[in-house]
Motif scaffolding. Structure first.
Motif, short mmCIF file in Angstrom:
data_model
loop_
_atom_site.label_atom_id
_atom_site.label_comp_id
_atom_site.label_asym_id
_atom_site.label_seq_id
_atom_site.Cartn_x
_atom_site.Cartn_y
_atom_site.Cartn_z
N TYR A 258 -15.40 12.70 11.00
CA TYR A 258 -13.99 12.36 10.79
C TYR A 258 -13.18 13.53 10.23
CZ TYR A 258 -14.92 7.53 11.92
OH TYR A 258 -15.26 6.37 12.59
N THR A 259 -13.75 14.72 10.27
CA THR A 259 -13.00 15.90 9.82
C THR A 259 -12.51 16.65 11.05
OG1 THR A 259 -14.37 16.13 7.84
CG2 THR A 259 -13.12 18.07 8.56
N PRO A 260 -11.18 16.84 11.16
CA PRO A 260 -10.63 17.54 12.35
C PRO A 260 -11.19 18.95 12.51
CG PRO A 260 -8.90 16.50 11.03
CD PRO A 260 -10.15 16.41 10.21
N ASP B 181 -7.85 3.72 3.22
CA ASP B 181 -7.43 4.05 4.58
C ASP B 181 -7.68 5.52 4.89
OD1 ASP B 181 -6.67 1.48 5.06
OD2 ASP B 181 -4.51 1.85 4.99
N GLY B 182 -8.28 5.78 6.04
CA GLY B 182 -8.49 7.15 6.49
C GLY B 182 -9.63 7.87 5.80
N ARG B 183 -10.40 7.15 5.00
CA ARG B 183 -11.47 7.80 4.24
C ARG B 183 -12.81 7.10 4.46
NH1 ARG B 183 -7.06 7.98 0.53
NH2 ARG B 183 -6.55 10.14 -0.05
N VAL B 184 -13.86 7.88 4.34
CA VAL B 184 -15.21 7.35 4.23
C VAL B 184 -15.38 6.83 2.81
CG1 VAL B 184 -17.66 7.99 4.21
CG2 VAL B 184 -16.13 8.93 5.97
N ARG C 213 -11.91 13.31 1.04
CA ARG C 213 -12.33 12.54 2.21
C ARG C 213 -13.20 11.34 1.83
NH1 ARG C 213 -15.64 16.84 5.44
NH2 ARG C 213 -16.43 17.12 3.30
N LEU C 214 -13.67 11.29 0.57
CA LEU C 214 -14.67 10.29 0.19
C LEU C 214 -14.23 9.51 -1.05
CD1 LEU C 214 -17.57 9.17 0.61
CD2 LEU C 214 -18.37 10.95 -0.96
N ARG C 215 -14.55 8.20 -1.04
CA ARG C 215 -14.31 7.34 -2.18
C ARG C 215 -15.56 6.50 -2.46
NH1 ARG C 215 -10.70 10.33 -2.47
NH2 ARG C 215 -8.47 9.91 -2.75
N PHE C 216 -15.57 5.87 -3.64
CA PHE C 216 -16.68 5.02 -4.07
C PHE C 216 -16.11 3.69 -4.54
CE2 PHE C 216 -17.78 9.42 -4.56
CZ PHE C 216 -19.12 9.51 -4.21
N LEU C 217 -16.83 2.59 -4.23
CA LEU C 217 -16.34 1.26 -4.57
C LEU C 217 -17.50 0.39 -5.06
CD1 LEU C 217 -14.05 -0.83 -4.60
CD2 LEU C 217 -14.56 -1.29 -2.19
N SER C 218 -17.51 0.10 -6.36
CA SER C 218 -18.56 -0.73 -6.95
C SER C 218 -17.98 -2.10 -7.31
CB SER C 218 -19.12 -0.07 -8.22
OG SER C 218 -19.93 1.04 -7.89
N VAL D 170 -24.26 11.37 -6.24
CA VAL D 170 -23.41 11.57 -5.06
C VAL D 170 -21.97 11.84 -5.50
CG1 VAL D 170 -22.73 10.64 -2.82
CG2 VAL D 170 -24.91 9.96 -3.82
N TYR D 171 -21.51 11.04 -6.45
CA TYR D 171 -20.15 11.21 -6.98
C TYR D 171 -19.95 12.61 -7.55
CZ TYR D 171 -16.36 10.81 -10.42
OH TYR D 171 -15.24 11.03 -11.17
N GLU D 172 -20.90 13.10 -8.32
CA GLU D 172 -20.76 14.41 -8.94
C GLU D 172 -20.60 15.51 -7.90
OE1 GLU D 172 -20.24 15.35 -11.88
OE2 GLU D 172 -20.65 13.57 -13.07
N LYS D 173 -21.27 15.36 -6.77
CA LYS D 173 -21.15 16.37 -5.73
C LYS D 173 -19.82 16.29 -5.00
CE LYS D 173 -23.36 18.14 -1.52
NZ LYS D 173 -24.53 18.05 -0.61
N TYR D 174 -19.28 15.08 -4.85
CA TYR D 174 -18.11 14.88 -3.99
C TYR D 174 -16.86 14.40 -4.73
CZ TYR D 174 -21.25 15.20 0.05
OH TYR D 174 -22.15 15.63 1.00
N LYS D 175 -16.87 14.42 -6.06
CA LYS D 175 -15.77 13.78 -6.78
C LYS D 175 -14.42 14.46 -6.57
CE LYS D 175 -16.75 16.01 -11.26
NZ LYS D 175 -17.10 15.71 -12.68
N HIS D 176 -14.42 15.69 -6.08
CA HIS D 176 -13.16 16.36 -5.79
C HIS D 176 -12.89 16.46 -4.29
CE1 HIS D 176 -12.76 17.23 -9.99
NE2 HIS D 176 -13.85 17.98 -10.01
N ASP D 177 -13.69 15.77 -3.49
CA ASP D 177 -13.53 15.76 -2.04
C ASP D 177 -12.66 14.57 -1.66
OD1 ASP D 177 -13.81 15.60 0.77
OD2 ASP D 177 -15.84 16.42 0.69
#
Length: 213
Positions: A211-213, A71-74, A107-112, A98-105
């Motif tokens: 989606y970023t204020p 919820d609330g995330r890309v 706003r983003l999640r991954f679903l396999s 992609v995960y390595e670049k954004y793993k601490h962001d």
């Protein structure tokens, strides 16, 4: 064919230049309906886009997760299986970039989603995730019944099929699906193609900024 046509549309729309200071946005993919409502005596027609439905799946930690986790995330979704001998290794290595670049962001999640509902138990998925290099909960690996997983694949417009004639026993397409916080598909990318991976990086920034204020 359906996902390929949509992918072409995504590339054409998402790579266009900005004109007149207009902010670039990504298209919304998939089927849509029109709904008519009466407002102040006038008929107003709205477009309603198909969304990824509610789901409940078992993750790599044997925890039942639902769509509310996103919820609330890309998020970026894909379909694979752990002993896939063909496209999956390339797909998952590319998604790892992609995960390595954004793993601490946050706003983003991954679903396999594993399409091998017989073999890919939570413990198998856990070992796979650790070997791949996933170090936090931002990337979920999930399993479920055949009806659950393959039904979701249809909503993501991804081809999945059991097929004893192909290596590994399962046939599937290798797309990454970019999903917005409203559970609408905003992009589809060939996970085995370097140019498509770069397009995903570019489109992801556009969607995160939307989606970023």
């Amino acid at each position: 064919m359906r996902i390929s046509l949509l992918l072409i549309g995504t590339v054409l729309l998402a790579t266009g230049c900005n004109h007149g200071g207009t902010t670039k946005t990504l298209p919304i993919l998939g089927e849509r309906d029109t709904v008519s409502t009466l407002v102040d005596g006038k008929t107003v027609i709205d477009t309603v886009y198909k969304r990824i439905p509610d789901f409940e799946l078992l993750n790599q930690d044997s925890v039942l997760i639902t769509n509310s986790l996103f919820d609330g995330r890309v998020y970026i979704a894909n379909f694979f299986f752990t002993h896939c001998p063909s496209i999956c290794p390339t797909m998952q290595r590319n998604l790892l970039k992609v995960y390595e670049k954004y793993k601490h962001d946050d706003r983003l999640r991954f679903l396999s989603h594993s399409i091998d509902f017989r073999h890919d138990s939570p413990s198998v998925l856990k070992a796979y995730a650790e070997k791949l290099g996933v170090t936090n909960q931002h990337w979920q690996f999930v399993t479920g019944s055949k009806a659950d997983i393959y039904g979701l694949a249809d909503h993501y417009m991804v081809y999945t099929k059991e097929d004893s004639a192909v290596p590994g026993g399962y046939d599937h397409s290798g797309y990454f699906l970019l999903v917005d916080p409203e559970r609408r598909i905003r992009g589809a990318y060939d996970g085995t193609n370097d140019d498509q991976l770069q397009l995903l990086f570019d489109d992801l920034e556009i969607l995160l900024n939307e989606y970023t204020p």
